[in-house]
Each structure stands twice: as structure tokens, then as C-alpha cells.
Write an enzyme that holds these catalytic residues in place. Structure first.
Site, PDB file in Angstrom:
ATOM      1  N   TYR A 152       0.868  -1.087  -0.101  1.00  0.00           N
ATOM      2  CA  TYR A 152      -0.142   0.036   0.238  1.00  0.00           C
ATOM      3  C   TYR A 152       0.741   1.124   0.208  1.00  0.00           C
ATOM      4  CZ  TYR A 152      -3.149   4.150   0.859  1.00  0.00           C
ATOM      5  OH  TYR A 152      -3.932   5.012   1.343  1.00  0.00           O
ATOM      6  N   ARG A 199       1.740   8.486  13.325  1.00  0.00           N
ATOM      7  CA  ARG A 199       1.162   9.893  13.438  1.00  0.00           C
ATOM      8  C   ARG A 199       0.099   9.857  13.343  1.00  0.00           C
ATOM      9  NH1 ARG A 199       2.475  14.988  10.591  1.00  0.00           N
ATOM     10  NH2 ARG A 199       0.613  14.669   9.061  1.00  0.00           N
ATOM     11  N   ARG A 209     -10.939   4.505   9.041  1.00  0.00           N
ATOM     12  CA  ARG A 209      -9.641   3.153   8.015  1.00  0.00           C
ATOM     13  C   ARG A 209      -8.714   3.330   8.625  1.00  0.00           C
ATOM     14  NH1 ARG A 209      -8.920   8.293   3.974  1.00  0.00           N
ATOM     15  NH2 ARG A 209      -7.535   6.429   3.236  1.00  0.00           N
ATOM     16  N   PHE A 269      14.397  20.131  -1.009  1.00  0.00           N
ATOM     17  CA  PHE A 269      13.273  19.060  -1.173  1.00  0.00           C
ATOM     18  C   PHE A 269      13.122  17.493  -0.839  1.00  0.00           C
ATOM     19  CE2 PHE A 269      10.687  16.829  -4.343  1.00  0.00           C
ATOM     20  CZ  PHE A 269       9.601  17.495  -4.563  1.00  0.00           C
TER      21      PHE A 269
END
Ligand code: PS7
Ligand code: MN
Ligand code: MN
Ligand code: MN
Ligand code: MN
Ligand code: MN
Length: 352
Positions: A152, A199, A209, A269
């Protein structure tokens, strides 16, 4: 540092940057500092996946409607003027899809090589999301094994790592050898996604969920809901530790990945979200608040991390080491994974 030339921006470009600010706290700042060559491509990539995720996250859309939207999302990128107003009114990023034509216009303005990458990742992510929605639809626990958990996370974040790496290499800002070690970009994505799933456990549970794999939580509690009962705090903390241990296994790959980047704005980034992630794991580690409410690293810590993550790999390693040491200190022999946690922290501390 690169400054955007806002005076030269078209209306659709302005709209894309507006949605970037509206849909992301953490990514908008780092994306806007990117080298001009990749500024719009990464912005469009982000908004495309954010749009896809806004469909995945909306539990009010029935599966029969949702499945074709997820699987076909990549094709909407080619339909001038395509928009979507089927999200529930309270969905946080609903407006992005209502005005999605802006993203499509900018997608079509990109170099063909960049379009191919964004479209391919959107295709595979949308199909992966749909597969997991289907499993949940069939009443099955959608995430049973650690292998299913990793798959997933691969669909929703590892693939982002692959796509970004292909963009960096295409633009000649990354070592092409990065593409020969897919394990490294996979870990970059999985480390961020697993931290997010750890978290957000309370928020996601309130939304009905579940992403924590049964293979892990069932060692600590009989039912997933039990993690949130005050009488099970100790078991919940041990379960949280095991989830954090699982995420920490990706850290070394992430350091190797960062070593392959050749341009400062790309390095920043990539590095900033990773250092934020290890700080978040340290905050969550053996912290009972995590099962009660949403917790977040402080603004001060986030600022410090921004400063330290925009220098070089040495400084970034120092940050990783600092947080590994803090986790190590909070580790307790009461924890069934005490030894393994100690080992993984020790490995990070000795690294470089
Ligand atoms: C294209 C920059 C840098 C090699 C929207 C960045 C949601 C953790 O739980 O909003 O919905 O609130 O906090 C980002 C690898 C993906 C993985 C994934 C696209 C790093 C759609 C980030 C981000 C690869 C699925 C956080 C994956 O969202 O979550 C671009 C290298 C999107 C990255 C989602 C999550 C991102 C995430 P929530 P957030
Ligand atoms: Mn969110
Ligand atoms: Mn989401
Ligand atoms: Mn999602
Ligand atoms: Mn989340
Ligand atoms: Mn978030």
C-alpha cells in the site's frame, strides 16, 4: 536559491501555485524553491496526485463510482476542461478538483518526457489505490500482513519516489545510477508514508480507516479499537514502538539516496521531509498522546530542521543521528522490541 518570476506567470500557473499553498503545508514551501526547470513539473505532479488522493480519501463516494475515477484518473489529464465536483462539501481539497482544468492546462504545457512520467505514476497509483479500496469493500481487513502494508505504501508514496527520481534524472539533477537502485527511492517514499500513517492513527481511526497491519497490532491487542482504550495504553505504546521500528529500517537507504543528488534545491526538497519525518517519529515514540489526539512537531523544531536540511549531507546525517539518539534514550526494557529498537538506533548513530 531560486526566485519565481511571478510577474511572468500565466493565470493557470498562478492558479496552480494557489492550489499548492491551499493543499499542502509542508510541500508547498520546498516545491516553490525548486530549480526553474522542475518547478512547474513537480507542482503539476503534486497537484495531480493530491487530486487523486482527494478521491481516494472521500469515504462518501461509493465504491462503484470511486473505482473508475481512480483507475481512469490518468486519462483526465488529457481532457481539456475536465473537473470534478463529486466530493462531499467538507472534503478539505475539494476545490482543487472543482478547478482541475488549471492543472490539465499546465500538464499539457510540460515537456513530453515529463508528461510521460507523471501520467505513468498516476496510472499505477490510481490502480493500486483502487485495489486496496476493493479489498476494504469486500469486508476484508485491507492491510493484514506487513507485506500488504509495504505494498500500500509503495502505491501511494514509493511510486512518488520513482516518479520524482525519473524527473530528476531526466533534468540531469540526479545521478542516473539512482534509477538502478529502486530500493533507495522506494525507501524515501515508504519512510514518509509510514511516518504519516503512524502519526495519523487517531485521525484515520476516527475516519474509519486503518493502515496499521494486523500482523503487527494483533501481537499487542485483540481488536484494533483496543489501541485507543486508556486501560491498554502500555500495549498501545508497544505496538507504536513496533510500527516505528519498522519505519526506521528505511533510514539508511534514505541517506544513500540523498548522496546521489546533484543540485542544491533538489537536495533540500528531498531532505526536508525526511528530517521532519524522523523528528515526527521521535515525537510519537512512546508518546501516549498519539492515541488521544493529533500531534505535530513544534514550529520551532520545524524551522530548525529547514535550516539544517538545506546545507549538505553531513548536516542532515547529524540531524538523523540526533533523533536516533533521542529515540534510543526513550527506549525501555519493558518493550518487547527493546533489543531490535536499540540495534536500529545504534546503526543510525554510527552511520557516517
Ligand atoms: C509529487 C512532491 C523525494 C525521492 C499528494 C514526497 C497522500 C506521505 O495523510 O497530505 O493525506 O494528510 O501529509 C508529492 C521520495 C501523494 C512521498 C502520499 C505527492 C519522496 C498522494 C510523499 C504527494 C516521495 C498520496 C504526504 C507521500 O501527504 O498525507 C509530490 C523522494 C501526494 C514523497 C499521499 C503522502 C504524502 C505522502 P495525508 P499528506
Ligand atoms: Mn492530510
Ligand atoms: Mn490523504
Ligand atoms: Mn489517501
Ligand atoms: Mn495521513
Ligand atoms: Mn497531512
Amino acid at each position: 536559491v531560486h526566485e519565481r518570476n511571478e510577474a511572468k506567470e500565466t493565470e493557470t500557473q498562478k492558479a496552480c501555485f494557489k492550489f499548492l499553498d491551499l493543499t499542502s503545508r509542508s510541500f508547498s514551501a520546498v516545491i516553490k524553491e525548486l530549480h526553474p526547470e522542475l518547478l512547474l513539473p513537480v507542482c503539476v505532479f503534486y497537484l495531480t496526485l493530491r487530486g487523486l488522493d482527494t478521491i481516494e480519501d472521500d469515504t462518501s463516494i461509493p465504491f462503484a463510482t470511486k473505482e473508475p475515477l481512480l483507475r481512469g484518473f490518468k486519462d483526465f489529464l488529457e481532457i481539456d476542461g475536465w473537473t470534478f465536483d463529486g466530493n462531499r462539501p467538507e472534503e478539505k481539497d475539494r476545490e482543487l478538483l472543482v478547478q482541475f482544468h488549471n492543472v490539465i492546462t499546465e500538464f499539457k504545457n510540460m515537456k513530453p518526457a515529463y508528461q510521460v512520467i507523471v501520467k505513468d505514476i498516476t496510472d499505477r497509483m490510481g490502480n493500486g489505490m483502487a485495489d486496496y479500496c476493493k479489498k476494504a469493500e469486500l469486508g476484508d481487513d485491507s492491510v493484514n500482513t506487513v507485506e500488504e502494508y509495504d505494498l500500500y505504501c509503495w502505491y501511494v508514496a514509493g511510486l512518488v519516489g520513482e516518479g520524482l527520481t525519473r524527473l530528476f534524472v531526466e533534468a540531469e539533477f540526479g545521478n542516473p545510477a539512482l534509477l538502478e537502485r529502486p530500493q533507495l527511492h522506494k525507501s524515501m517514499g515508504l519512510f514518509l508514508q509510514k511516518t504519516n500513517i503512524i502519526r495519523d492513527v487517531r485521525e484515520d481511526h476516527d475516519d474509519n480507516r486503518h493502515f496499521w497491519p494486523k500482523e503487527i497490532w494483533s501481537k499487542h491487542v485483540g481488536n484494533f479499537e483496543d489501541l485507543f482504550k486508556p486501560e491498554n495504553r502500555e500495549a498501545a505504546l508497544n505496538c507504536g514502538s513496533e510500527m516505528i521500528l519498522n519505519a526506521l529500517e528505511h533510514v539508511e537507504d534514505c541517506i544513500f539516496y540523498l548522496a546521489g543528488l546533484r543540485e542544491q534545491s533538489i537536495f533540500n526538497f528531498c531532505a526536508i521531509p525526511q528530517t521532519m519525518a524522523i523528528a515526527t517519529l521521535e515525537l510519537c515514540f512512546r508518546n501516549p498522546d498519539m492515541f488521544e489526539r493529533n500531534i505535530k512537531i513544534t514550529k520551532g523544531d520545524a524551522c530548525q530542521m529547514m535550516l539544517e536540511s538545506t546545507q549538505n549531507l553531513r548536516v542532515v546525517c547529524e540531524v538523523f543521528r540526533r533523533y536516533a539518539r533521542r529515540i534510543h534514550k526513550k527506549n525501555t526494557p519493558k518493550d518487547p522490541n527493546f533489543l531490535k529498537i536499540s540495534l536500529v538506533c545504534g546503526r543510525i548513530e554510527k552511520f557516517i
